[in-house]
Write an enzyme that holds these catalytic residues in place. Structure first.
Site, PDB file in Angstrom:
ATOM      1  N   LYS A 201       6.352 -27.892  15.930  1.00  0.00           N
ATOM      2  CA  LYS A 201       6.158 -29.839  15.773  1.00  0.00           C
ATOM      3  C   LYS A 201       4.894 -29.855  14.690  1.00  0.00           C
ATOM      4  CE  LYS A 201       5.593 -33.667  16.533  1.00  0.00           C
ATOM      5  NZ  LYS A 201       5.967 -34.623  16.528  1.00  0.00           N
ATOM      6  N   HIS A 239      10.527 -32.777 -12.675  1.00  0.00           N
ATOM      7  CA  HIS A 239      10.395 -31.140 -12.108  1.00  0.00           C
ATOM      8  C   HIS A 239      11.481 -31.311 -11.105  1.00  0.00           C
ATOM      9  CE1 HIS A 239       9.971 -27.576 -11.513  1.00  0.00           C
ATOM     10  NE2 HIS A 239       9.108 -27.300 -12.512  1.00  0.00           N
ATOM     11  N   GLY A 252      -3.409 -41.916   8.793  1.00  0.00           N
ATOM     12  CA  GLY A 252      -3.700 -42.112  10.565  1.00  0.00           C
ATOM     13  C   GLY A 252      -2.551 -41.901  11.543  1.00  0.00           C
ATOM     14  N   CYS A 255       0.410 -38.519  14.741  1.00  0.00           N
ATOM     15  CA  CYS A 255       0.791 -37.300  14.388  1.00  0.00           C
ATOM     16  C   CYS A 255       0.696 -36.728  13.368  1.00  0.00           C
ATOM     17  CB  CYS A 255       2.338 -37.483  14.302  1.00  0.00           C
ATOM     18  SG  CYS A 255       3.719 -38.128  15.971  1.00  0.00           S
TER      19      CYS A 255
HETATM   20  N1  LIG Z   1       5.186 -42.233  19.411  1.00  0.00           N
HETATM   21  C1  LIG Z   1       6.088 -41.521  18.858  1.00  0.00           C
HETATM   22  O1  LIG Z   1       5.771 -41.362  17.661  1.00  0.00           O
HETATM   23  C2  LIG Z   1       5.368 -39.469  18.813  1.00  0.00           C
HETATM   24  C3  LIG Z   1       6.376 -39.079  18.388  1.00  0.00           C
HETATM   25  C4  LIG Z   1       5.797 -37.569  17.999  1.00  0.00           C
HETATM   26  C5  LIG Z   1       5.417 -37.042  19.349  1.00  0.00           C
HETATM   27  N2  LIG Z   1       5.114 -37.726  20.225  1.00  0.00           N
HETATM   28  C6  LIG Z   1       4.256 -37.406  21.020  1.00  0.00           C
HETATM   29  O2  LIG Z   1       4.890 -37.856  22.446  1.00  0.00           O
HETATM   30  C7  LIG Z   1       3.122 -37.691  23.795  1.00  0.00           C
HETATM   31  C8  LIG Z   1       3.747 -39.330  24.306  1.00  0.00           C
HETATM   32  O3  LIG Z   1       3.585 -40.423  23.513  1.00  0.00           O
HETATM   33  P1  LIG Z   1       3.900 -42.231  23.076  1.00  0.00           P
HETATM   34  O4  LIG Z   1       3.831 -41.841  22.333  1.00  0.00           O
HETATM   35  O5  LIG Z   1       4.395 -42.054  24.124  1.00  0.00           O
HETATM   36  O6  LIG Z   1       2.392 -42.386  24.321  1.00  0.00           O
HETATM   37  P2  LIG Z   1       1.879 -43.509  24.796  1.00  0.00           P
HETATM   38  O7  LIG Z   1       0.618 -43.457  25.488  1.00  0.00           O
HETATM   39  O8  LIG Z   1       3.139 -44.161  24.318  1.00  0.00           O
HETATM   40  O9  LIG Z   1       2.586 -43.470  26.384  1.00  0.00           O
HETATM   41  C9  LIG Z   1       1.968 -42.102  27.427  1.00  0.00           C
HETATM   42  C10 LIG Z   1       2.445 -42.855  28.813  1.00  0.00           C
HETATM   43  O10 LIG Z   1       2.068 -41.476  29.828  1.00  0.00           O
HETATM   44  C11 LIG Z   1       2.050 -42.101  31.089  1.00  0.00           C
HETATM   45  N3  LIG Z   1       0.902 -40.941  31.619  1.00  0.00           N
HETATM   46  C12 LIG Z   1      -0.494 -40.668  31.407  1.00  0.00           C
HETATM   47  N4  LIG Z   1      -0.384 -39.347  32.082  1.00  0.00           N
HETATM   48  C13 LIG Z   1       0.721 -39.368  32.931  1.00  0.00           C
HETATM   49  C14 LIG Z   1       0.788 -38.602  34.227  1.00  0.00           C
HETATM   50  N5  LIG Z   1       0.348 -37.714  34.482  1.00  0.00           N
HETATM   51  N6  LIG Z   1       2.237 -39.125  35.205  1.00  0.00           N
HETATM   52  C15 LIG Z   1       3.310 -39.979  34.166  1.00  0.00           C
HETATM   53  N7  LIG Z   1       2.646 -40.636  33.294  1.00  0.00           N
HETATM   54  C16 LIG Z   1       1.032 -40.679  32.523  1.00  0.00           C
HETATM   55  C17 LIG Z   1       1.161 -43.056  30.422  1.00  0.00           C
HETATM   56  O11 LIG Z   1       0.124 -44.101  31.050  1.00  0.00           O
HETATM   57  C18 LIG Z   1       1.032 -43.917  29.369  1.00  0.00           C
HETATM   58  O12 LIG Z   1       2.227 -44.622  29.773  1.00  0.00           O
HETATM   59  C19 LIG Z   1       2.310 -37.590  23.221  1.00  0.00           C
HETATM   60  O13 LIG Z   1       2.840 -36.179  23.085  1.00  0.00           O
HETATM   61  C20 LIG Z   1       2.403 -37.989  21.500  1.00  0.00           C
HETATM   62  O14 LIG Z   1       1.821 -36.672  20.515  1.00  0.00           O
HETATM   63  C21 LIG Z   1       5.145 -39.890  20.007  1.00  0.00           C
END
Ligand SMILES: NC(=O)c1ccc[n+]([C@@H]2O[C@H](COP(=O)([O-])OP(=O)(O)OC[C@H]3O[C@@H](n4cnc5c(N)ncnc54)[C@H](O)[C@@H]3O)[C@@H](O)[C@H]2O)c1
Length: 417
Positions: A201, A239, A252, A255
């Site tokens: 990843k 190329h 930004g 990721c």
């Molecule tokens: N958003 C993307 O496009 C994307 C793409 C690939 C990977 N990721 C990865 O996926 C993961 C999640 O990202 P996201 O964008 O969905 O995050 P986000 O911030 O949109 O959502 C995360 C949620 O988790 C909740 N949370 C925090 N601690 C918690 C707990 N202990 N129990 C239950 N809920 C809890 C928060 O309140 C929030 O609602 C991250 O590791 C991110 O790097 C995100």
């Protein structure tokens, strides 16, 4: 299967709904009570193409809660931001999610970590917490890391159609998770071990970051030689085995600007990766230098930033290079006004186009939103104090803007010195 999904954000919520619409019983768990209440009252906490329809389809099998309960499967999709001080993954949310799960863990359960994490997090951080249950990972319960590749704006389509990597702590764990994901994933599912999956990843985004750093550096070199880097890249890409990326005023998002740090945080190597991060992180400084050169002699300059989303055509401003540009510019006494028709929340006021360009001296294109191509330079020029444009993304119709009396500088075009 009864599946508890912890974290109902951009990744967790669509994943939970996809499992629910495939017939599983899904409990979405979030510590944010507002989100839980919204969902239980039938409302979505954010917009994403196709999410409303999916929510409708999944409603009978989905409910939200602030509490974890006994389940067959626990899926963790909580945030893993970058700790700015240590330049390492901040794993406090993963820890807290694991703490919430182990109390309910039973023999035969499967725990899935979807959050992006640094290598060996599954084995060294997640499993020891889960084993507080008295059960043994790999024998009594199964654990996998299954990273997410979906892109905002196309999340649901990509969650269904992208190929996926599943890393199990044992082959049985991986096979079990593969079977579960097959209930909605149409892409290929490849299995490996958990640490490899974590690494895969991260290196996907590192590949992109390093390649962007390369073209950003080439843009600066091209300027020194009096070459237009955009023309040079287009020609180089003729190329058959070359595919240079596009330069820009910074990188930004949650990721590409973050994951490379997770790769090198526990390694004594990684100089190229750190250098690439530095090059991309300092592109806003370069952008400001160019704007300052253009505005030489202008007293109390005002600049208008076009686009604060971290990339074109999305409303997401997380880790945006625009913020660094704005702060650096303010430090030097510039007044900065912001226009971004797609972003709804930002640390600076989001103005209408008219307000943003009124009495401004220079437009600075930071984000390549498609809508910016259709701006009317005649109208905009009438409102501005001076007519300068710095096009950091090479997206404007420069002839049209020149005709309207603008002086244009394009990032990486050394031909127009
Ligand atoms: N958003 C993307 O496009 C994307 C793409 C690939 C990977 N990721 C990865 O996926 C993961 C999640 O990202 P996201 O964008 O969905 O995050 P986000 O911030 O949109 O959502 C995360 C949620 O988790 C909740 N949370 C925090 N601690 C918690 C707990 N202990 N129990 C239950 N809920 C809890 C928060 O309140 C929030 O609602 C991250 O590791 C991110 O790097 C995100």
């Amino acid at each position: 299967m009864k599946i508890s999904v912890l974290g109902l954000g951009y990744i967790g919520l669509p994943t939970a709904l996809l499992f629910a619409s495939a017939g599983h019983e899904v409990v979405g768990v979030d510590i944010d009570k507002r989100k839980v209440d919204l969902l239980n009252s039938g409302k979505l906490p954010f917009q994403e193409p196709g999410l409303e329809e999916l929510f409708e389809k999944a409603r009978d099998n989905f409910r939200a809660s602030t509490q974890v309960e006994e389940s067959d499967v626990f899926l963790i999709a909580v945030p893993t931001p970058l700790d700015l001080q240590t330049k390492a993954a901040d794993l406090k949310y993963v820890k807290s999610a694991a703490e919430m799960i182990w109390l309910h863990l039973k023999k035969g359960n499967l725990v899935i970590l979807e959050s992006t994490v640094s290598p060996r997090t599954t084995e060294r951080l997640l499993i020891p917490i889960l084993e507080k249950s008295g059960l043994k990972a790999g024998t009594d319960f199964y654990v996998v890391h299954c990273p997410e590749r979906a892109i905002p704006g196309k999340t649901i389509h990509e969650m269904i159609h992208n190929d996926r990597i599943i890393g199990g702590i044992t082959p049985e764990s991986a096979e079990l998770a593969k079977e579960l994901y097959s209930s909605f994933v149409k892409g290929n599912i490849y299995v490996t071990n958990a640490t490899t999956a974590e690494f895969v990843k991260l290196i996907e985004n590192t590949y992109r970051d390093v390649n962007i750093a390369l073209v950003n550096e080439l843009a600066l070199i091209a300027e020194e030689y009096g070459i237009n880097v955009w023309e040079a890249i287009e020609l180089a890409n003729k190329h058959p085995r070359v595919n240079l990326h596009r330069p820009g005023p910074g990188v930004g998002g949650h990721c590409i600007a973050i994951d490379p740090w997770f790769v090198i945080q526990n390694s004594s190597n990684g100089r190229l990766i750190a250098l690439a991060r530095h090059i991309n992180d300092t592109m806003p400084n370069y952008t400001l230098r160019k704007v300052r050169e253009m505005l030489k002699g202008v007293e109390y300059p005002t600049v208008t930033v076009l686009g604060v989303a971290y990339k074109g055509n999305v409303g997401d401003a997380r880790e945006t290079p625009a913020l660094r540009f704005i702060k650096l510019a303010e430090n030097e006494g510039f007044k900065v006004k912001v226009y971004d028709p797609l972003v709804k929340e930002f640390e600076y006021p989001l103005l209408s186009l008219e307000e943003a360009v009124k009495d401004s001296d220079c437009i600075v294109v930071i984000t390549d939103h498609e809508v910016f191509k259709f701006l009317d330079p005649e109208k905009i020029g009438q409102l501005m104090r001076h007519k300068f444009v710095f096009d950091g993304r090479n997206i404007l119709d420069h002839e049209k803007w020149k005709k309207a009396g603008f002086k244009i500088k394009v990032l990486g075009n050394g031909k127009e010195r």
